[in-house]
Design an enzyme around this catalytic site. Sequence first.
Site, PDB file in Angstrom:
ATOM      1  N   ALA A 144      -5.701  16.337  -7.027  1.00  0.00           N
ATOM      2  CA  ALA A 144      -4.554  15.494  -6.697  1.00  0.00           C
ATOM      3  C   ALA A 144      -3.605  15.355  -7.884  1.00  0.00           C
ATOM      4  O   ALA A 144      -2.374  15.430  -7.731  1.00  0.00           O
ATOM      5  CB  ALA A 144      -5.031  14.117  -6.235  1.00  0.00           C
TER       6      ALA A 144
ATOM      7  N   TYR B 213      -9.983  14.377  -7.221  1.00  0.00           N
ATOM      8  CA  TYR B 213      -9.118  13.585  -8.090  1.00  0.00           C
ATOM      9  C   TYR B 213      -8.311  14.506  -9.003  1.00  0.00           C
ATOM     10  O   TYR B 213      -7.089  14.373  -9.121  1.00  0.00           O
ATOM     11  CB  TYR B 213      -9.940  12.606  -8.918  1.00  0.00           C
ATOM     12  CG  TYR B 213      -9.131  11.856  -9.956  1.00  0.00           C
ATOM     13  CD1 TYR B 213      -8.239  10.866  -9.576  1.00  0.00           C
ATOM     14  CD2 TYR B 213      -9.265  12.152 -11.310  1.00  0.00           C
ATOM     15  CE1 TYR B 213      -7.487  10.179 -10.524  1.00  0.00           C
ATOM     16  CE2 TYR B 213      -8.520  11.476 -12.266  1.00  0.00           C
ATOM     17  CZ  TYR B 213      -7.633  10.500 -11.867  1.00  0.00           C
ATOM     18  OH  TYR B 213      -6.886   9.824 -12.800  1.00  0.00           O
TER      19      TYR B 213
ATOM     20  N   ASP C  36       0.870  -1.167   0.000  1.00  0.00           N
ATOM     21  CA  ASP C  36       0.000   0.000   0.000  1.00  0.00           C
ATOM     22  C   ASP C  36       0.910   1.220   0.000  1.00  0.00           C
ATOM     23  O   ASP C  36       1.568   1.525   0.994  1.00  0.00           O
ATOM     24  CB  ASP C  36      -0.894  -0.008   1.248  1.00  0.00           C
ATOM     25  CG  ASP C  36      -1.797   1.211   1.333  1.00  0.00           C
ATOM     26  OD1 ASP C  36      -1.615   2.167   0.553  1.00  0.00           O
ATOM     27  OD2 ASP C  36      -2.691   1.219   2.200  1.00  0.00           O
TER      28      ASP C  36
END
Length: 240
Positions: A147, A144, A55
């Site tokens: 980012a 999104y 991760d």
Amino acid sequence: MARTILITGGGTGIGRALAEHFAAHGDRVVITGRRPGPLKETADALTGVTAAVCDHTDPAALHRLAAELPECLDVLVNNAGGQTDFDADGATDLASYARDFRANLDANLLSAALTTRAVDDRLAAGGAVIHIGSIAADQGSGSYGAAKAGLASWNIDLARTLGPRGITANVVSPGYIAGTEFFRDQLADARREHLIAATATGRPGALDDITGAVAFLASPAARHVTGQVLNVNGGACPTR
């Protein structure tokens, strides 16, 4: 001479296509991601590809990954991420909004920054760091898009930091690419037709379009290309 390449989010979609491309050209490829199943399937199917579960938003997981990686990485492709709003529960209170906003920042910006930092001492002189961005950075798509815009901005500073070591840092920014899990099977036909109609080429992007762009930026031909965003969107979002 074979290179060693780390591709995050390498089990499916663009990441898998990149792993297949580099492995076919004789490079040693390490793919990572959160889901063991797709990683194992891809690694088993491709000669020269190994997999590790990670991760990339978790510093502890990145420390464990770094301990398993080869001592030298020629190319890092920060591909892990995606539109996490597709997985949201639909809650609209302020706390949920903050949670969902941070989820996109973590998945698409922090993951790339942490991964690059975690393997910085393994990046080979003359190598390349390549991030997978998005047309949403310029056209907007909530947190999104924010980012991905942040990723492109952060990459400018990264290019300046890595430049003295002969390492380039760039972003490949796709438009709509068919054959990925990005839309989680939620893309309506009308929306798909709209995305294609917005292009100058009259077709959706293909995985080969992205692998070609990444391969160029990782090649000797691109050693003086750094701090850039290479748009691969069929003209849907033109620049000058």
